[in-house]
Design a protein around this motif. Structure first.
Motif, PDB file in Angstrom:
ATOM      1  N   SER A   7      45.304  31.766  42.435  1.00 30.01           N
ATOM      2  CA  SER A   7      45.824  30.422  42.178  1.00 30.01           C
ATOM      3  C   SER A   7      47.322  30.394  41.900  1.00 30.01           C
ATOM      4  CB  SER A   7      45.070  29.782  41.011  1.00 30.01           C
ATOM      5  OG  SER A   7      45.178  30.583  39.844  1.00 30.01           O
ATOM      6  N   GLU A   8      47.893  31.497  41.428  1.00 31.51           N
ATOM      7  CA  GLU A   8      49.336  31.547  41.174  1.00 31.51           C
ATOM      8  C   GLU A   8      50.105  32.153  42.349  1.00 31.51           C
ATOM      9  OE1 GLU A   8      50.777  32.920  37.417  1.00 31.51           O
ATOM     10  OE2 GLU A   8      48.968  32.281  36.342  1.00 31.51           O
ATOM     11  N   GLY A   9      49.427  32.394  43.446  1.00 29.98           N
ATOM     12  CA  GLY A   9      50.098  32.859  44.655  1.00 29.98           C
ATOM     13  C   GLY A   9      50.554  34.302  44.606  1.00 29.98           C
ATOM     14  N   ARG A  19      39.565  35.115  45.919  1.00 28.95           N
ATOM     15  CA  ARG A  19      39.450  36.100  44.840  1.00 28.95           C
ATOM     16  C   ARG A  19      39.547  37.511  45.403  1.00 28.95           C
ATOM     17  NH1 ARG A  19      34.626  33.882  40.811  1.00 28.95           N
ATOM     18  NH2 ARG A  19      35.402  31.731  40.632  1.00 28.95           N
ATOM     19  N   PHE A  20      40.057  38.400  44.586  1.00 28.58           N
ATOM     20  CA  PHE A  20      40.095  39.812  44.960  1.00 28.58           C
ATOM     21  C   PHE A  20      40.028  40.626  43.677  1.00 28.58           C
ATOM     22  CE2 PHE A  20      44.437  38.588  44.158  1.00 28.58           C
ATOM     23  CZ  PHE A  20      45.008  39.674  43.508  1.00 28.58           C
ATOM     24  N   THR A  42      44.871  35.423  36.772  1.00 27.07           N
ATOM     25  CA  THR A  42      45.691  34.785  37.800  1.00 27.07           C
ATOM     26  C   THR A  42      47.059  35.448  37.931  1.00 27.07           C
ATOM     27  OG1 THR A  42      46.507  33.135  36.217  1.00 27.07           O
ATOM     28  CG2 THR A  42      44.544  32.560  37.507  1.00 27.07           C
ATOM     29  N   ASN A  43      47.369  36.387  37.020  1.00 33.35           N
ATOM     30  CA  ASN A  43      48.609  37.151  37.123  1.00 33.35           C
ATOM     31  C   ASN A  43      48.426  38.500  36.432  1.00 33.35           C
ATOM     32  OD1 ASN A  43      49.437  36.915  34.215  1.00 33.35           O
ATOM     33  ND2 ASN A  43      49.558  34.749  34.761  1.00 33.35           N
ATOM     34  N   ILE A  44      49.365  39.401  36.640  1.00 33.66           N
ATOM     35  CA  ILE A  44      49.253  40.762  36.110  1.00 33.66           C
ATOM     36  C   ILE A  44      49.340  40.781  34.587  1.00 33.66           C
ATOM     37  CG2 ILE A  44      50.284  43.061  36.131  1.00 33.66           C
ATOM     38  CD1 ILE A  44      48.885  42.333  38.713  1.00 33.66           C
ATOM     39  N   GLU A  45      50.136  39.904  34.009  1.00 34.77           N
ATOM     40  CA  GLU A  45      50.317  39.896  32.558  1.00 34.77           C
ATOM     41  C   GLU A  45      49.001  39.658  31.823  1.00 34.77           C
ATOM     42  OE1 GLU A  45      52.996  40.607  30.673  1.00 34.77           O
ATOM     43  OE2 GLU A  45      53.867  41.247  32.599  1.00 34.77           O
TER      44      GLU A  45
END
Length: 420
Positions: A7-9, A19-20, A42-45
């Protein structure tokens, strides 16, 4: 296993809903006591958020999903802890590995709305009336010795309610369009124990009897539920009730029980199935928009024998858990004469019970509070479970100015006692 939603590209050229996951495996020479999971990132953080990461052992995974060994997709550590505690309390409904099925459940679907349309698509209100059939207040068409029974779709039923939606008064052009919507019953119709809903289609009783002749079920009622699981838009997910044994569409599967499960226990099954705690467990098992059979099998529920092992202390004194759930469940479900066969089998003559919204809210809160205690939830965990139904919360805050159902459940939770 770290799962992501795009969702955050993270991948700009890939659809936001895709999804992955990042999966790390090791060889058999490395001994791993448990494994780490994190979902809906949705992000690495977000991977650095310890609350979002949790561990499961192989034994815990086998207890939660014994048949498929699939990994549950818990949102965070708190959800994981509550879910694990629930599965530690009671077994799943059907364990294919251990060959256990304490409720003697069998899952059925009848008429597929596309593939089986030849059975019902010409049997509309207008066509049957043109053929000289008369529609009774019971929702059944009759002419001489011929009978046509209502075809129940999922949208007609809800929790403790086999008269949730009706097509009565909806123009023909709106009844048969894609995603045709029912309308809610009026308060007067709900209170009328003679009133039954009007469906879109009917099925010849002769065809229906022929199609169910191998079911080994001779009762005139059955437990049915919605095979629809839209967690992001529906206020509840486990939506089922005891209904008259009529034809059902494929999106309204039904369950039959072996002979050792009596009608009282079937009513109790319904109270357990529709509880917030069971619904919470169901929501953790969903991976799509349907409650498939493999999901249903792997949901945690007390065995029928458990219901007699507990005593409930409440306003009426001390009663068995089975009696407590049964009396309230029957009053919630038996709201029209179409379920008189259930009352007759139970030897009860006090129904049908007139629909009373305030009384129903109280009965449901009492059921939910005692079932939360049965599953071992402390007050904080029960409150967390109730808060997870955010669509319901928003609807009730908008209507009442507060999350009314949560307040009722927690107040009763504080007053009710459950002991072995």
């Amino acid at each position: 296993l770290f799962s992501f939603v795009n969702s955050e590209g993270l991948f700009p050229d890939v659809h936001p809903n895709e999804r992955f996951c990042l999966l790390t495996t090791c060889g058999s020479q490395i001994n791993i006591d448990n494994f780490s999971l994190s979902f809906y990132n949705t992000n690495i953080e977000m991977l650095r958020d310890e609350e979002r990461r949790y561990t499961l052992t192989a034994d815990q995974l086998a207890k939660i999903n014994p048949n498929t060994k699939g990994a549950p997709t818990f949102e965070n550590q708190r959800v994981r802890d509550i879910a694990v505690s629930i599965y530690n309390k009671f077994p799943v409904l059907i364990n294919d590995v251990e060959n256990t099925n304490p409720w003697g459940m069998t899952y059925h679907t009848l008429y597929h709305m596309t593939n089986d349309s030849d059975v019902f698509d010409e049997n509309t209100k207008e066509s049957l009336e043109d053929d000289g059939f008369s529609l009774g207040k019971d929702g059944i068409f009759k002419k001489d010795s011929e009978t046509y029974l209502p075809l129940y779709e999922a949208k007609y039923i809800h929790q403790f309610d086999h008269r949730y939606g009706t097509f009565e008064g909806i123009p023909k052009e709106d009844r048969f369009k894609r995603r045709a919507s029912t309308r809610d019953l009026t308060d007067q119709q709900k209170k009328d124990v003679d009133y039954e809903i009007i469906p879109r289609y009917w099925v010849a009783e002769e065809d229906f009897r022929e199609d169910i002749e191998n079911l080994d079920w001779d009762r005139e009622w059955v437990f049915a539920f919605r095979d629809v699981a839209r967690v992001t838009s529906d206020r509840r997910t486990a939506m089922g009730t005891i209904t008259p044994f009529y034809p059902f569409s494929n999106k309204a599967p039904f369950v039959t029980f072996e002979d050792w499960v009596d009608a009282e226990e079937a009513v109790c099954f319904t109270t357990l199935f529709t509880s917030f705690t069971f619904d919470f467990a169901l929501r953790q098992s969903l991976s799509g928009a349907s409650i498939n059979l493999y999901i249903l099998k792997q949901l945690p529920m007390p065995e029928p024998a458990h219901l007699n092992k507990f005593e409930v202390e409440y306003e009426e004194g001390s009663v068995s858990l089975k009696e407590f759930l049964y009396k309230r469940g029957l009053q919630l479900m038996w709201t029209s004469h179409s379920l008189d066969p259930l009352g007759e089998e139970l030897g009860v003559s006090s129904g049908p019970y007139e629909w009373d919204t305030h009384e129903r809210e109280q009965l449901r809160a009492e059921i939910d509070a005692v079932i939360a205690k049965l599953y071992g939830l402390d007050r904080s965990d029960f409150e967390f479970v109730l808060d997870s139904f955010d669509i319901l919360e928003k609807q009730q805050v908008s209507r009442y100015g507060e999350y009314k159902q949560k307040m009722n459940c927690l107040n009763i939770y504080d007053d009710i006692r459950l002991r072995k």
